[in-house]
Motif scaffolding. Sequence first.
Motif, mmCIF file in Angstrom:
data_model
loop_
_atom_site.group_PDB
_atom_site.id
_atom_site.type_symbol
_atom_site.label_atom_id
_atom_site.label_comp_id
_atom_site.label_asym_id
_atom_site.label_seq_id
_atom_site.Cartn_x
_atom_site.Cartn_y
_atom_site.Cartn_z
ATOM 1 N N PHE A 1 2.057 11.263 -1.716
ATOM 2 C CA PHE A 1 3.249 12.045 -1.389
ATOM 3 C C PHE A 1 3.888 12.677 -2.620
ATOM 4 O O PHE A 1 4.268 13.847 -2.602
ATOM 5 C CB PHE A 1 4.266 11.179 -0.645
ATOM 6 C CG PHE A 1 3.834 10.809 0.738
ATOM 7 C CD1 PHE A 1 3.095 11.688 1.507
ATOM 8 C CD2 PHE A 1 4.170 9.575 1.284
ATOM 9 C CE1 PHE A 1 2.695 11.353 2.790
ATOM 10 C CE2 PHE A 1 3.777 9.225 2.567
ATOM 11 C CZ PHE A 1 3.029 10.126 3.329
ATOM 12 N N LEU A 2 4.032 11.911 -3.701
ATOM 13 C CA LEU A 2 4.719 12.419 -4.892
ATOM 14 C C LEU A 2 4.017 13.642 -5.495
ATOM 15 O O LEU A 2 4.694 14.638 -5.803
ATOM 16 C CB LEU A 2 4.864 11.306 -5.930
ATOM 17 C CG LEU A 2 5.688 11.675 -7.175
ATOM 18 C CD1 LEU A 2 7.106 12.062 -6.770
ATOM 19 C CD2 LEU A 2 5.708 10.505 -8.155
ATOM 20 N N PRO A 3 2.680 13.634 -5.669
ATOM 21 C CA PRO A 3 2.027 14.843 -6.204
ATOM 22 C C PRO A 3 2.219 16.066 -5.304
ATOM 23 O O PRO A 3 2.397 17.182 -5.805
ATOM 24 C CB PRO A 3 0.547 14.440 -6.273
ATOM 25 C CG PRO A 3 0.561 12.963 -6.382
ATOM 26 C CD PRO A 3 1.728 12.514 -5.555
ATOM 27 N N ILE A 4 2.216 15.864 -3.980
ATOM 28 C CA ILE A 4 2.418 16.985 -3.061
ATOM 29 C C ILE A 4 3.825 17.553 -3.224
ATOM 30 O O ILE A 4 4.014 18.778 -3.293
ATOM 31 C CB ILE A 4 2.176 16.536 -1.611
ATOM 32 C CG1 ILE A 4 0.700 16.194 -1.396
ATOM 33 C CG2 ILE A 4 2.613 17.626 -0.623
ATOM 34 C CD1 ILE A 4 0.395 15.607 -0.037
ATOM 35 N N VAL A 5 4.817 16.667 -3.292
ATOM 36 C CA VAL A 5 6.211 17.109 -3.441
ATOM 37 C C VAL A 5 6.406 17.835 -4.770
ATOM 38 O O VAL A 5 7.025 18.904 -4.825
ATOM 39 C CB VAL A 5 7.169 15.907 -3.331
ATOM 40 C CG1 VAL A 5 8.588 16.327 -3.706
ATOM 41 C CG2 VAL A 5 7.148 15.336 -1.922
ATOM 42 N N VAL A 6 5.866 17.269 -5.851
ATOM 43 C CA VAL A 6 6.012 17.882 -7.172
ATOM 44 C C VAL A 6 5.345 19.252 -7.207
ATOM 45 O O VAL A 6 5.907 20.232 -7.733
ATOM 46 C CB VAL A 6 5.413 16.963 -8.261
ATOM 47 C CG1 VAL A 6 5.330 17.699 -9.600
ATOM 48 C CG2 VAL A 6 6.248 15.709 -8.400
ATOM 49 N N PHE B 1 0.841 -1.212 0.000
ATOM 50 C CA PHE B 1 0.000 0.000 0.000
ATOM 51 C C PHE B 1 0.867 1.250 0.000
ATOM 52 O O PHE B 1 0.588 2.207 -0.722
ATOM 53 C CB PHE B 1 -0.919 -0.010 1.229
ATOM 54 C CG PHE B 1 -1.786 1.212 1.328
ATOM 55 C CD1 PHE B 1 -2.922 1.330 0.539
ATOM 56 C CD2 PHE B 1 -1.463 2.251 2.193
ATOM 57 C CE1 PHE B 1 -3.726 2.459 0.627
ATOM 58 C CE2 PHE B 1 -2.254 3.379 2.287
ATOM 59 C CZ PHE B 1 -3.393 3.478 1.491
ATOM 60 N N ALA B 2 1.944 1.226 0.800
ATOM 61 C CA ALA B 2 2.826 2.391 0.881
ATOM 62 C C ALA B 2 3.560 2.619 -0.435
ATOM 63 O O ALA B 2 3.648 3.748 -0.926
ATOM 64 C CB ALA B 2 3.820 2.218 2.021
ATOM 65 N N ASN B 3 4.083 1.530 -1.026
ATOM 66 C CA ASN B 3 4.911 1.664 -2.226
ATOM 67 C C ASN B 3 4.113 1.911 -3.498
ATOM 68 O O ASN B 3 4.603 2.597 -4.409
ATOM 69 C CB ASN B 3 5.768 0.405 -2.412
ATOM 70 C CG ASN B 3 6.844 0.285 -1.329
ATOM 71 O OD1 ASN B 3 7.372 1.285 -0.863
ATOM 72 N ND2 ASN B 3 7.143 -0.944 -0.936
ATOM 73 N N PHE B 4 2.904 1.381 -3.575
ATOM 74 C CA PHE B 4 2.160 1.463 -4.825
ATOM 75 C C PHE B 4 0.956 2.402 -4.772
ATOM 76 O O PHE B 4 0.360 2.708 -5.798
ATOM 77 C CB PHE B 4 1.698 0.061 -5.253
ATOM 78 C CG PHE B 4 2.836 -0.865 -5.546
ATOM 79 C CD1 PHE B 4 3.564 -0.733 -6.724
ATOM 80 C CD2 PHE B 4 3.199 -1.856 -4.648
ATOM 81 C CE1 PHE B 4 4.628 -1.585 -6.992
ATOM 82 C CE2 PHE B 4 4.255 -2.710 -4.921
ATOM 83 C CZ PHE B 4 4.980 -2.581 -6.095
ATOM 84 N N VAL B 5 0.601 2.891 -3.591
ATOM 85 C CA VAL B 5 -0.545 3.792 -3.476
ATOM 86 C C VAL B 5 -0.143 5.088 -2.784
ATOM 87 O O VAL B 5 -0.290 6.184 -3.347
ATOM 88 C CB VAL B 5 -1.711 3.120 -2.709
ATOM 89 C CG1 VAL B 5 -2.858 4.113 -2.554
ATOM 90 C CG2 VAL B 5 -2.181 1.871 -3.437
#
Length: 202
Positions: free
Chosen positions: A15-20, A5-9
Amino acid sequence: MTDMFANFVLFPFVFLPIVVQFFTVYVTIEFLAPWRLSKSTVGIHFLDPQGVGGMRPLGELIKKAYYYLVVGLVGYALITYAPFVDSAWTVSAAAGVIFTAVWVGTVATVAFAVFTLHRLMHREKREEIQRLERQIREHIENPWDVKNYEIPADARDEVEDLRERIERVSATSEYPATFSIWSQLLLSIAIPKAIQLILANA
């Protein structure tokens, strides 16, 4: 299941969209906004009652964006080195290199923003003062001779008005304008790296 769940969701879709998005906004504030402003014909507001040419909102935005990144760097240092969790905790050399690279990048971006804004204000002030001085010389006889120059009676009011305008333009501060702003920026630059060095050697 938790790892999946952590790695694929969680990481790719939360997290990635927030960082980007954060870094996109950060680059826009620290790089694109000052650069485009310096290339525009907007100019600065010499009648600004705060005496900073109307640039305070952009200057504050530059500082606050950088402060958020400083908080992120400090958090990254605490999580990465975490000597308070386990005395046997080891950190790879790559983690230190990544931290230093991000830190140098943030220092470079805020330095670019501050330098660009300062250069813009300096240029605008110099050009406006030169323009006003040319107008004064048009009303003065022998303008280059301080001992013999004369101001015709019918031009004295206009010359005095132009001199007041020059004083107002000269009084406009160039960002970063005060010791307080300089000290805040320098302190915020030093804090992340200092914390990282302290934790790495703890």
